[in-house]
Design a protein around this motif. Sequence first.
Motif, PDB file in Angstrom:
ATOM      1  N   SER A 189       1.692   2.953 -11.096  1.00 42.43           N
ATOM      2  CA  SER A 189       1.294   1.551 -10.953  1.00 42.43           C
ATOM      3  C   SER A 189       1.631   0.992  -9.571  1.00 42.43           C
ATOM      4  O   SER A 189       0.910   0.141  -9.045  1.00 42.43           O
ATOM      5  CB  SER A 189       1.950   0.708 -12.038  1.00 42.43           C
ATOM      6  OG  SER A 189       1.549   1.137 -13.329  1.00 42.43           O
ATOM      7  N   TYR A 190       2.720   1.473  -8.994  1.00 44.68           N
ATOM      8  CA  TYR A 190       3.104   1.002  -7.666  1.00 44.68           C
ATOM      9  C   TYR A 190       2.002   1.309  -6.652  1.00 44.68           C
ATOM     10  O   TYR A 190       1.617   0.448  -5.841  1.00 44.68           O
ATOM     11  CB  TYR A 190       4.418   1.643  -7.222  1.00 44.68           C
ATOM     12  CG  TYR A 190       4.801   1.288  -5.803  1.00 44.68           C
ATOM     13  CD1 TYR A 190       5.443   0.085  -5.519  1.00 44.68           C
ATOM     14  CD2 TYR A 190       4.502   2.149  -4.751  1.00 44.68           C
ATOM     15  CE1 TYR A 190       5.771  -0.261  -4.217  1.00 44.68           C
ATOM     16  CE2 TYR A 190       4.831   1.817  -3.445  1.00 44.68           C
ATOM     17  CZ  TYR A 190       5.463   0.611  -3.177  1.00 44.68           C
ATOM     18  OH  TYR A 190       5.784   0.273  -1.887  1.00 44.68           O
ATOM     19  N   LEU A 191       1.470   2.533  -6.678  1.00 46.59           N
ATOM     20  CA  LEU A 191       0.417   2.915  -5.735  1.00 46.59           C
ATOM     21  C   LEU A 191      -0.840   2.081  -5.944  1.00 46.59           C
ATOM     22  O   LEU A 191      -1.506   1.689  -4.981  1.00 46.59           O
ATOM     23  CB  LEU A 191       0.091   4.401  -5.880  1.00 46.59           C
ATOM     24  CG  LEU A 191       1.167   5.394  -5.419  1.00 46.59           C
ATOM     25  CD1 LEU A 191       0.692   6.828  -5.636  1.00 46.59           C
ATOM     26  CD2 LEU A 191       1.529   5.169  -3.951  1.00 46.59           C
ATOM     27  N   GLY A 249      -3.555  -4.339  -2.396  1.00 46.63           N
ATOM     28  CA  GLY A 249      -2.982  -5.196  -1.364  1.00 46.63           C
ATOM     29  C   GLY A 249      -1.901  -6.108  -1.881  1.00 46.63           C
ATOM     30  O   GLY A 249      -1.596  -7.137  -1.272  1.00 46.63           O
ATOM     31  N   LYS A 250      -1.289  -5.746  -3.033  1.00 44.47           N
ATOM     32  CA  LYS A 250      -0.274  -6.579  -3.663  1.00 44.47           C
ATOM     33  C   LYS A 250       0.985  -5.766  -3.944  1.00 44.47           C
ATOM     34  O   LYS A 250       0.965  -4.541  -4.003  1.00 44.47           O
ATOM     35  CB  LYS A 250      -0.792  -7.152  -4.987  1.00 44.47           C
ATOM     36  CG  LYS A 250      -2.111  -7.901  -4.882  1.00 44.47           C
ATOM     37  CD  LYS A 250      -1.953  -9.225  -4.146  1.00 44.47           C
ATOM     38  CE  LYS A 250      -3.259 -10.001  -4.143  1.00 44.47           C
ATOM     39  NZ  LYS A 250      -3.142 -11.299  -3.435  1.00 44.47           N
ATOM     40  N   ASN A 251       2.083  -6.497  -4.150  1.00 40.98           N
ATOM     41  CA  ASN A 251       3.317  -5.851  -4.594  1.00 40.98           C
ATOM     42  C   ASN A 251       3.417  -5.849  -6.108  1.00 40.98           C
ATOM     43  O   ASN A 251       4.107  -5.014  -6.703  1.00 40.98           O
ATOM     44  CB  ASN A 251       4.539  -6.569  -4.006  1.00 40.98           C
ATOM     45  CG  ASN A 251       4.706  -6.295  -2.519  1.00 40.98           C
ATOM     46  OD1 ASN A 251       4.357  -5.216  -2.051  1.00 40.98           O
ATOM     47  ND2 ASN A 251       5.210  -7.273  -1.784  1.00 40.98           N
ATOM     48  N   THR A 252       2.762  -6.813  -6.722  1.00 42.45           N
ATOM     49  CA  THR A 252       2.797  -6.916  -8.182  1.00 42.45           C
ATOM     50  C   THR A 252       1.375  -6.962  -8.723  1.00 42.45           C
ATOM     51  O   THR A 252       0.426  -7.240  -7.997  1.00 42.45           O
ATOM     52  CB  THR A 252       3.537  -8.193  -8.623  1.00 42.45           C
ATOM     53  OG1 THR A 252       2.846  -9.339  -8.123  1.00 42.45           O
ATOM     54  CG2 THR A 252       4.962  -8.196  -8.117  1.00 42.45           C
ATOM     55  N   GLY A 253       1.266  -6.685 -10.003  1.00 48.04           N
ATOM     56  CA  GLY A 253      -0.044  -6.679 -10.654  1.00 48.04           C
ATOM     57  C   GLY A 253       0.013  -5.771 -11.857  1.00 48.04           C
ATOM     58  O   GLY A 253       0.276  -6.204 -12.979  1.00 48.04           O
ATOM     59  N   PHE A 254      -0.209  -4.491 -11.604  1.00 49.47           N
ATOM     60  CA  PHE A 254       0.007  -3.497 -12.651  1.00 49.47           C
ATOM     61  C   PHE A 254       1.506  -3.427 -12.938  1.00 49.47           C
ATOM     62  O   PHE A 254       2.329  -3.396 -12.015  1.00 49.47           O
ATOM     63  CB  PHE A 254      -0.498  -2.119 -12.218  1.00 49.47           C
ATOM     64  CG  PHE A 254      -2.000  -2.024 -12.113  1.00 49.47           C
ATOM     65  CD1 PHE A 254      -2.797  -2.077 -13.248  1.00 49.47           C
ATOM     66  CD2 PHE A 254      -2.610  -1.871 -10.874  1.00 49.47           C
ATOM     67  CE1 PHE A 254      -4.176  -1.986 -13.150  1.00 49.47           C
ATOM     68  CE2 PHE A 254      -3.980  -1.773 -10.766  1.00 49.47           C
ATOM     69  CZ  PHE A 254      -4.774  -1.831 -11.906  1.00 49.47           C
ATOM     70  N   SER A 255       1.859  -3.370 -14.202  1.00 51.69           N
ATOM     71  CA  SER A 255       3.264  -3.387 -14.600  1.00 51.69           C
ATOM     72  C   SER A 255       3.962  -2.113 -14.155  1.00 51.69           C
ATOM     73  O   SER A 255       3.495  -1.005 -14.412  1.00 51.69           O
ATOM     74  CB  SER A 255       3.375  -3.546 -16.126  1.00 51.69           C
ATOM     75  OG  SER A 255       4.717  -3.564 -16.522  1.00 51.69           O
TER      76      SER A 255
END
Length: 602
Positions: A66-68, A74-80
């Motif tokens: 999820s981090y990748l 273009g975000k740090n958060t989104g997918f858990s």
Amino acid sequence: MDASKGPQGYHQTEGGSVKMPRPICLIENESGSKLQVNQEALNILSSIKQPVVVVAIVGMYRTGKSYLMNRLAGKNTGFSLGSTIQSETKGIWMWCVTHPRRENRTLVLLDTEGLGDVEKGDQTNDTWIFSLAVLLSSTLVYNSMGTINNEALMSLHYVTELTKRIKVKSSQEGEDEASSEFMRHFPSFVWTVRDFSLELELNGRTITADEYLENALKLNANDSKNNAPHLALSDGPRKCIRMFFPVRKCFVFDRPTNKRKLKKMEEVGDDDLEPDFIKQTRDFCSYILSDSKEKSFTGGIIVNGSMLANLVVTYMDAIRGGQMPCLENAVLALSQIENSAAVEKSHALYRQLLGERVVLPTETQEELASVHEGCLKEALQLFMARSFKDNDQQYQKDLMEHIKEEYERKCQENADLSRKHCITLLQQLWQSLDQESYMRPGGYADYRVQVDSIIQQYRDTPGKGIQSGHALESFLKEKSDLERNILMADKSLTEKQRILEAEKALAEVERVKAEVARQEQEAMAQKMEDMERAHRENEQQLLEKIKWERKAMMEENERVLTQRLKEQRALEMEGYKWQLELMEAKLENKMLKQQQDSCVIS
């Protein structure tokens, strides 16, 4: 600028893309139930009219997939991300964002449930999730930890199940043919290795991550066919990756930070991450965003969001029905949906353009025909761009029939408006004539002068349209009894003069009739010419599309054959002689068949 707002803050844009503030579950995998599609996510995907670049990531749970995907968005958060040993993502989650490097393209990110979760009692859905990721994506990222060793390859056993889970054609094909067809349809393959701590060296020399992957995918060399079953278990994933995914790439990542900070990766900034890890992540994102292609089918068919949504439904219907998803059937079903839409959109475009570009009534039929020809050309261009696999041209024939009917309606409307306008004009001109005043000796000559003046004014008035002759003929017929009465009332004329005047009036009517007949003949000839031009335009655009599709297919065949030859050479270098001989024979037969098919098409 946002054109409309959807559920939960999702914005539809005027450019045909969508703005999603956060991911949404596309395919749900609730414990103890079958996979099912989330209609809300499907609606969002269906609203995207732009071509889509689809990147899916798969891998064992708790490996940082999820981090990748967040970084690609273009975000740090989104997918858990999660921070425990439990799998955080369930099913397949979707995030659609504007592609940062390609205009008029939408980047669709698919984050999948972690494979091999020990808490799941039934592992069947793992294989289906992996298969769906392959079917839906244009780039497939496989994420693993540590190194690419035999254990890591065995963890990728899902790839060996693809031939049991996916069919390329509705008719059963052989293993070799199936692998060639998979090669055509499958996405590019990227292996990301996390927490990599080894040196990229082989036999004393520094190697690239790509060379590291290719070396790990080498089969166990053996000259004996009898030992093949013994090697099949360990070589299965290697062979499948090589045969199914000819475009391969590898990235290795250092450990991002210390264990304490790993638990809060969503809050960790770049300043708290290892510089090498930051660079590796940027390199990965740069490659994915630059090199990942649009989702497409063989023949150069580019998939947009709406088409991708229909694919999701088609594949899920097959899975839930206990059947194998079939690429051929899915493309056929999609073509029927898209071709019907192409007919509707192209017909609507023709109708819109014709309404915008012509002012009725037209002075001549040629004027309307010229506008019709331009509108037809643009409507056909739109249809050719959107339609695919219209093998018997049935949808194209439907479009041409719709356009023909629309043109005939416009021609009739043109005639009706012209006739109405002409009748109104003649009535207005006739109002100045006092019929009773001509019922006297010498009245007929004065009446004829006035009528001739009215006819001349009528002929000189522009903008009457194509029914001017018809309207005048009808008008003269309508006034024939009045003219006869005035003629009879003119006592200054002899019987012989009356006969001559009647013959003159009849001759005038006959001249108008002859003019009307000529106009009708010209209009009929024009319509015949319109049909012939439409046929030529239709045929020309169809031939151009066939040539383009044939060129795309030849390029695709060349790519597949090149990859097969590359694999043969690799096998030869690895000492896999018996497989090489088998592949050479099959490849020779396939090339011969393609040459024969090409001759038949030509």
